[in-house]
Design a protein around this motif. Structure first.
Motif, short mmCIF file in Angstrom:
data_model
loop_
_atom_site.label_atom_id
_atom_site.label_comp_id
_atom_site.label_asym_id
_atom_site.label_seq_id
_atom_site.Cartn_x
_atom_site.Cartn_y
_atom_site.Cartn_z
N GLY A 109 0.92 -1.14 -0.04
CA GLY A 109 0.09 0.05 -0.06
C GLY A 109 0.89 1.19 -0.01
N ARG A 110 1.98 1.12 0.96
CA ARG A 110 2.75 2.64 0.84
C ARG A 110 3.62 2.56 -0.62
NH1 ARG A 110 4.00 0.62 6.16
NH2 ARG A 110 5.86 -0.68 5.37
N LEU A 111 3.98 1.67 -1.34
CA LEU A 111 4.39 1.47 -2.45
C LEU A 111 3.13 2.18 -3.60
CD1 LEU A 111 6.98 1.21 -4.62
CD2 LEU A 111 5.77 -1.14 -4.83
N ALA A 112 2.17 1.66 -3.67
CA ALA A 112 1.22 2.32 -4.71
C ALA A 112 0.79 3.53 -3.96
CB ALA A 112 -0.08 1.20 -4.44
N GLY A 113 0.85 4.14 -2.97
CA GLY A 113 0.56 5.35 -2.36
C GLY A 113 1.80 6.31 -2.54
N THR A 117 5.47 7.21 -7.21
CA THR A 117 4.64 6.21 -8.10
C THR A 117 3.46 6.96 -8.65
OG1 THR A 117 5.47 4.56 -6.65
CG2 THR A 117 3.40 3.95 -8.11
N ALA A 118 2.54 7.58 -7.81
CA ALA A 118 1.40 8.34 -8.41
C ALA A 118 1.95 9.34 -9.59
CB ALA A 118 1.00 9.04 -7.16
N ALA A 119 2.96 10.01 -9.51
CA ALA A 119 3.24 11.07 -10.25
C ALA A 119 3.89 10.44 -11.75
CB ALA A 119 4.49 11.81 -9.78
N LEU A 120 4.51 9.33 -11.65
CA LEU A 120 4.84 8.67 -12.77
C LEU A 120 3.61 7.88 -13.43
CD1 LEU A 120 8.27 6.68 -11.70
CD2 LEU A 120 8.05 8.54 -13.20
N ALA A 121 2.72 7.44 -12.96
CA ALA A 121 1.61 6.89 -13.46
C ALA A 121 0.57 7.83 -13.81
CB ALA A 121 1.03 5.58 -12.47
N PHE A 122 0.70 9.13 -13.59
CA PHE A 122 -0.09 10.24 -14.03
C PHE A 122 -0.22 10.43 -15.44
CE2 PHE A 122 -1.17 14.90 -14.96
CZ PHE A 122 -2.52 14.72 -14.36
N PRO A 123 -1.36 10.04 -15.88
CA PRO A 123 -1.40 9.90 -17.54
C PRO A 123 -0.59 10.75 -18.54
CG PRO A 123 -3.67 9.56 -16.57
CD PRO A 123 -2.70 10.20 -15.41
N VAL A 124 -0.56 12.04 -17.92
CA VAL A 124 0.28 13.03 -19.00
C VAL A 124 1.65 12.73 -18.65
CG1 VAL A 124 0.88 15.35 -19.06
CG2 VAL A 124 -1.61 14.91 -18.61
N VAL A 125 2.25 12.26 -17.54
CA VAL A 125 3.60 12.04 -17.29
C VAL A 125 4.02 10.69 -17.81
CG1 VAL A 125 5.46 11.48 -15.71
CG2 VAL A 125 3.64 13.22 -15.23
N ALA A 126 3.14 9.68 -17.64
CA ALA A 126 3.31 8.46 -18.34
C ALA A 126 3.22 8.60 -19.76
CB ALA A 126 2.10 7.45 -17.68
N LEU A 165 3.81 -0.27 -18.81
CA LEU A 165 3.04 -0.26 -17.51
C LEU A 165 2.61 0.82 -16.90
CD1 LEU A 165 5.03 -3.34 -16.23
CD2 LEU A 165 2.83 -3.41 -16.89
N LEU A 166 3.26 1.91 -17.01
CA LEU A 166 2.98 3.25 -16.15
C LEU A 166 1.91 3.82 -16.83
CD1 LEU A 166 6.45 4.84 -15.44
CD2 LEU A 166 4.62 4.13 -13.72
N LEU A 167 1.66 3.84 -18.02
CA LEU A 167 0.65 4.71 -19.01
C LEU A 167 -0.42 3.70 -19.03
CD1 LEU A 167 -0.17 6.70 -20.90
CD2 LEU A 167 0.80 5.31 -22.67
N THR A 168 -0.25 2.48 -19.09
CA THR A 168 -1.57 1.56 -19.06
C THR A 168 -2.14 1.72 -17.71
OG1 THR A 168 -0.60 0.02 -20.61
CG2 THR A 168 -2.32 -0.92 -19.27
N ALA A 169 -1.26 1.67 -16.56
CA ALA A 169 -1.92 1.55 -15.16
C ALA A 169 -2.48 3.08 -15.16
CB ALA A 169 -0.78 1.51 -14.13
N GLY A 173 -6.42 2.95 -14.10
CA GLY A 173 -6.72 3.36 -12.77
C GLY A 173 -6.79 2.34 -11.85
N VAL A 174 -7.82 2.27 -11.06
CA VAL A 174 -8.26 1.63 -9.70
C VAL A 174 -7.82 0.28 -9.77
CG1 VAL A 174 -9.63 3.27 -8.70
CG2 VAL A 174 -10.61 1.24 -10.13
N SER A 175 -8.07 -0.41 -10.96
CA SER A 175 -7.84 -1.88 -10.98
C SER A 175 -6.29 -2.21 -10.80
CB SER A 175 -8.28 -2.31 -12.39
OG SER A 175 -7.65 -1.87 -13.43
N ALA A 176 -5.41 -1.22 -11.26
CA ALA A 176 -4.09 -1.15 -10.98
C ALA A 176 -3.35 -0.80 -9.58
CB ALA A 176 -3.14 -0.84 -12.16
N GLY A 177 -4.32 -0.40 -8.81
CA GLY A 177 -4.04 0.36 -7.36
C GLY A 177 -3.51 1.51 -7.41
N ILE A 178 -3.75 2.35 -8.65
CA ILE A 178 -3.57 3.78 -8.99
C ILE A 178 -4.59 4.65 -9.07
CG2 ILE A 178 -2.42 5.58 -10.48
CD1 ILE A 178 -0.37 3.20 -9.35
N ARG A 179 -4.67 5.71 -8.19
CA ARG A 179 -5.95 6.72 -8.34
C ARG A 179 -6.25 7.21 -9.37
NH1 ARG A 179 -6.83 11.72 -4.16
NH2 ARG A 179 -9.09 12.05 -4.80
N ARG A 180 -7.34 6.79 -10.03
CA ARG A 180 -7.74 7.16 -11.32
C ARG A 180 -7.99 8.78 -11.63
NH1 ARG A 180 -13.27 4.67 -12.50
NH2 ARG A 180 -12.15 2.70 -12.65
#
Length: 283
Positions: A109-113, A117-126, A165-169, A173-180
């Motif tokens: 949970g700490r890793l996903a949050g 991680t959140a910044a890299l998986a933000f759609p624009v950044v990814a 993986l970053l862009l897809t997640a 969104g949520v199914s990958a543990g990343i806030r949508r």
């Protein structure tokens, strides 16, 4: 195993085999843990994603290190677009939440949050990372070098896997543990990323790729454009059905909470089952 197998190929096979085995064991044990049966479609998706990765790193498409640019681009499409969709749809984070003990679950949970991680998986950044990596590769000499250097080829493909993986997640969104992120933003990123990749393919076909024979470029450009469009269509379909996935995720979350409540309420005596007496509730 192809010519650049060696320790890297062996490590890759071991890692992919472990990832598949751990997933299957976790999925098979859900009923024993009091959860509903894990969907077979997710298991098939996860295993297919691992096989796609293996095909590029240690399988047939791995021979791109000794072949032409078209094979290289096909490897890019498979490991950077197809494999991430399959792996993310396997919902490994959801499975982990239903399987892991509290301590490793808290670490996950700490890793996903984690803010990074959140910044890299933000759609624009990814999206910038995924499209930028492709643009830099095919407009410079790295593409030519990686078709001749097996080790560099593996590094490039692993990089495509990670940014994919970053862009897809980020889009799923949520199914990958990343806030949508908002749907309009995710759709906009998909459309823009596809447009840029198609423009890149046109530039490749018109201007060529440094260090690559001209006859290899047209088919490579077509493979990149078609792969980008199919990737966008696949993710678009996932986004279009996210309400159904949200409902399923809500049910799964309720199952998790119910199972946690049942475990916390279970008797802790030395093998004896507690029974209510005189109408008093069991502690």
């Amino acid at each position: 195993m192809h010519s650049h197998g060696g320790m890297l190929g062996t490590f890759t096979l071991i890692a992919l085999t472990l990832a598949g085995a751990v997933y299957i064991v976790g999925a098979a044990g859900q009923r024993r843990r009091g959860h509903p049966t894990w969907p077979l479609a997710r298991t098939v998706s996860w295993i297919a994603g691992l096989l796609a990765v293996a095909a590029v790193l240690v399988g047939p498409l791995g021979h791109a290190g000794n072949h032409d640019l078209t094979t290289h681009v096909l490897g890019h499409v498979v490991i950077g677009m197809l494999a991430p969709v399959l792996l993310v749809l396997g919902s490994p984070v959801t499975l982990a939440r239903r399987t892991l003990e509290p301590v490793p679950l808290q670490r996950l949970g700490r890793l996903a949050g984690n803010p990074l991680t959140a910044a890299l998986a933000f759609p624009v950044v990814a999206g910038v990372l995924a499209v930028g990596a492709s643009w830099l590769l095919y407009t410079g000499t790295t593409a030519a070098d990686s078709t001749r250097d097996p080790a560099l080829h593996s590094v490039v493909m692993i990089g495509f896997l990670l940014v994919g993986l970053l862009l897809t997640a980020g889009v799923v969104g949520v199914s990958a543990g990343i806030r949508r992120s908002p749907r309009w933003l995710r759709v906009a990123v998909l459309v823009l990323a596809t447009a840029v990749l198609c423009a890149e393919a046109v530039l490749m076909a018109v201007g060529g790729v440094p260090g690559i024979a001209a006859e290899q470029v047209p088919s490579s450009a077509v493979a990149l454009a078609v792969g980008a469009v199919l990737y966008a269509v696949a993710l678009g379909a996932v986004v279009a059905t996210e309400r159904r996935r949200d409902a399923r995720a809500a049910r799964e979350e309720q199952d998790l909470r119910s199972a946690a409540a049942a475990r916390s309420a279970a008797p802790t005596g030395a093998g004896q089952e507690a029974r209510p007496t005189d109408g008093a509730p069991v502690a």
